[in-house]
Design a protein around this motif. Structure first.
Motif, short mmCIF file in Angstrom:
data_model
loop_
_atom_site.label_atom_id
_atom_site.label_comp_id
_atom_site.label_asym_id
_atom_site.label_seq_id
_atom_site.Cartn_x
_atom_site.Cartn_y
_atom_site.Cartn_z
N TRP A 47 0.86 -1.18 0.00
CA TRP A 47 0.00 0.00 0.00
C TRP A 47 0.89 1.22 0.00
O TRP A 47 2.04 1.17 0.42
CB TRP A 47 -0.94 -0.02 1.20
N THR A 48 0.39 2.32 -0.51
CA THR A 48 1.18 3.55 -0.57
C THR A 48 0.62 4.65 0.29
O THR A 48 1.32 5.61 0.60
CB THR A 48 1.27 4.06 -2.02
N LEU A 49 -0.66 4.53 0.67
CA LEU A 49 -1.31 5.57 1.45
C LEU A 49 -2.46 4.96 2.21
O LEU A 49 -3.28 4.24 1.64
CB LEU A 49 -1.82 6.68 0.52
N ALA A 50 -2.52 5.21 3.51
CA ALA A 50 -3.66 4.78 4.33
C ALA A 50 -4.35 6.03 4.82
O ALA A 50 -3.71 6.96 5.30
CB ALA A 50 -3.18 3.93 5.50
N VAL A 51 -5.68 6.07 4.69
CA VAL A 51 -6.45 7.24 5.09
C VAL A 51 -7.56 6.79 6.03
O VAL A 51 -8.26 5.82 5.76
CB VAL A 51 -7.08 7.95 3.87
N LEU A 52 -7.70 7.52 7.14
CA LEU A 52 -8.75 7.24 8.11
C LEU A 52 -9.50 8.53 8.40
O LEU A 52 -8.94 9.62 8.35
CB LEU A 52 -8.13 6.73 9.43
N GLY A 53 -10.76 8.40 8.71
CA GLY A 53 -11.57 9.57 9.05
C GLY A 53 -11.95 9.57 10.51
O GLY A 53 -12.12 8.52 11.12
N VAL A 54 -12.06 10.77 11.07
CA VAL A 54 -12.47 10.93 12.46
C VAL A 54 -13.83 11.62 12.45
O VAL A 54 -13.94 12.74 12.00
CB VAL A 54 -11.45 11.80 13.24
N GLU A 55 -14.84 10.90 12.89
CA GLU A 55 -16.18 11.47 12.93
C GLU A 55 -16.85 11.11 14.24
O GLU A 55 -16.54 10.10 14.85
CB GLU A 55 -17.01 10.97 11.76
N TYR A 56 -17.78 11.94 14.65
CA TYR A 56 -18.54 11.71 15.86
C TYR A 56 -20.02 11.81 15.51
O TYR A 56 -20.44 12.77 14.87
CB TYR A 56 -18.19 12.74 16.94
N THR A 57 -20.79 10.82 15.90
CA THR A 57 -22.23 10.84 15.65
C THR A 57 -22.95 10.49 16.93
O THR A 57 -22.60 9.55 17.62
CB THR A 57 -22.58 9.79 14.57
N SER A 58 -23.99 11.27 17.22
CA SER A 58 -24.83 10.98 18.37
C SER A 58 -26.25 10.79 17.86
O SER A 58 -26.73 11.57 17.02
CB SER A 58 -24.79 12.13 19.38
N HIS A 59 -26.92 9.77 18.34
CA HIS A 59 -28.27 9.47 17.87
C HIS A 59 -29.33 9.83 18.91
O HIS A 59 -30.43 9.30 18.88
CB HIS A 59 -28.37 7.99 17.51
N ARG A 60 -29.00 10.74 19.80
CA ARG A 60 -29.98 11.16 20.81
C ARG A 60 -29.81 12.64 21.08
O ARG A 60 -28.84 13.26 20.66
CB ARG A 60 -29.79 10.35 22.09
N GLU A 61 -30.77 13.21 21.78
CA GLU A 61 -30.71 14.63 22.14
C GLU A 61 -29.56 14.83 23.13
O GLU A 61 -29.38 14.06 24.06
CB GLU A 61 -32.03 15.05 22.79
N GLU A 62 -28.75 15.86 22.90
CA GLU A 62 -27.59 16.10 23.75
C GLU A 62 -27.76 17.34 24.60
O GLU A 62 -28.42 18.30 24.20
CB GLU A 62 -26.34 16.27 22.88
N THR A 63 -27.10 17.31 25.76
CA THR A 63 -27.09 18.49 26.62
C THR A 63 -26.05 19.47 26.09
O THR A 63 -25.26 19.13 25.21
CB THR A 63 -26.71 18.10 28.07
N GLU A 64 -26.02 20.67 26.64
CA GLU A 64 -25.06 21.69 26.21
C GLU A 64 -23.63 21.19 26.38
O GLU A 64 -22.76 21.39 25.53
CB GLU A 64 -25.27 22.98 27.01
N GLU A 65 -23.39 20.51 27.49
CA GLU A 65 -22.05 19.98 27.78
C GLU A 65 -21.66 18.90 26.76
O GLU A 65 -20.51 18.83 26.32
CB GLU A 65 -22.02 19.40 29.19
N GLU A 66 -22.62 18.09 26.37
CA GLU A 66 -22.34 17.01 25.43
C GLU A 66 -22.12 17.53 24.01
O GLU A 66 -21.49 16.86 23.20
CB GLU A 66 -23.48 15.99 25.43
N ARG A 67 -22.64 18.71 23.69
CA ARG A 67 -22.44 19.28 22.35
C ARG A 67 -20.98 19.61 22.09
O ARG A 67 -20.55 19.68 20.95
CB ARG A 67 -23.32 20.51 22.16
N ALA A 68 -20.21 19.82 23.13
CA ALA A 68 -18.78 20.09 22.99
C ALA A 68 -18.00 18.79 22.80
O ALA A 68 -16.83 18.81 22.43
CB ALA A 68 -18.25 20.83 24.20
N ARG A 69 -18.62 17.66 23.05
CA ARG A 69 -17.96 16.36 22.97
C ARG A 69 -17.33 16.04 21.61
O ARG A 69 -16.22 15.51 21.57
CB ARG A 69 -18.92 15.26 23.39
N PRO A 70 -17.99 16.34 20.48
CA PRO A 70 -17.35 15.99 19.20
C PRO A 70 -15.95 16.58 19.05
O PRO A 70 -15.05 15.90 18.54
CB PRO A 70 -18.30 16.56 18.15
#
Length: 182
Positions: A47-70
């Motif tokens: 292989w010559t190049l490995a690529v990975l993605g960083v993503e955050y997904t939440s499937h529920r309603e979040e609090t204000e504090e949790e919105r900073a989590r991503p």
């Protein structure tokens, strides 16, 4: 203390290069022995190049504090990949890449001060782009572009939609089926 996840990914990437090189040598030897050109003639070792993605997904309603989590998750996972030699693809990107020459494994302390640029919020979809975006969303849900896709896309463009603003090319290419014999 060893980080099993990092060690596993590093070992996998090293093994892929070693396996590919070994298989190519075996095929070349078989080719020389029987004189027949192999089907794998266009494959290259490693292989010559490995690529990975960083993503955050939440499937529920979040609090204000949790919105900073991503942001916290993106930085933590980014530093995790950096320990293997991965670099952020560009400023504000969620993609990280590494080449075989840069593959390494370092301690957490060595990447603790690494600056990771935050992934900006995507801009809202312009009202004139909404029909085209919804068209692609339907196609993505169905997993295929309909036979009438050209006419539908042209109709959206005639109404003022911009292909670049909604990354239409990327979305369309992702829907093109890959031939099973490739």
């Amino acid at each position: 203390r060893m980080d099993l996840g990092l060690a596993c990914i590093k070992t996998l990437l090293e093994w892929l290069n070693a396996r590919d090189a070994r298989e190519r040598e075996e095929h070349q030897q078989a080719w020389m022995n029987n004189g027949r050109k192999p089907e794998w003639q266009y494959l290259h070792a490693g292989w010559t190049l490995a690529v990975l993605g960083v993503e955050y997904t939440s499937h529920r309603e979040e609090t204000e504090e949790e919105r900073a989590r991503p942001l916290v998750v993106q930085h933590k996972v980014g530093r995790h990949w950096a320990r293997l030699g991965f670099r952020q693809a560009r400023f504000g990107s969620h993609l990280w890449y590494v080449t075989p020459e840069r593959l390494t494994q370092v301690r957490k302390e060595e990447v603790a001060g690494l600056h990771i640029s935050s992934i900006p919020e995507p801009p809202p979809i312009a009202p004139v782009d909404r029909p085209l975006s919804e068209f692609f969303a339907r196609c993505e849900k169905q997993g295929v572009l309909p036979d009438t896709y050209q006419a539908e896309i042209r109709g959206c463009i005639a109404q003022g939609a911009d292909l670049n603003r909604i990354n239409a090319l990327h979305r369309a290419v992702a829907l093109i089926p890959i031939a099973p014999d490739l």
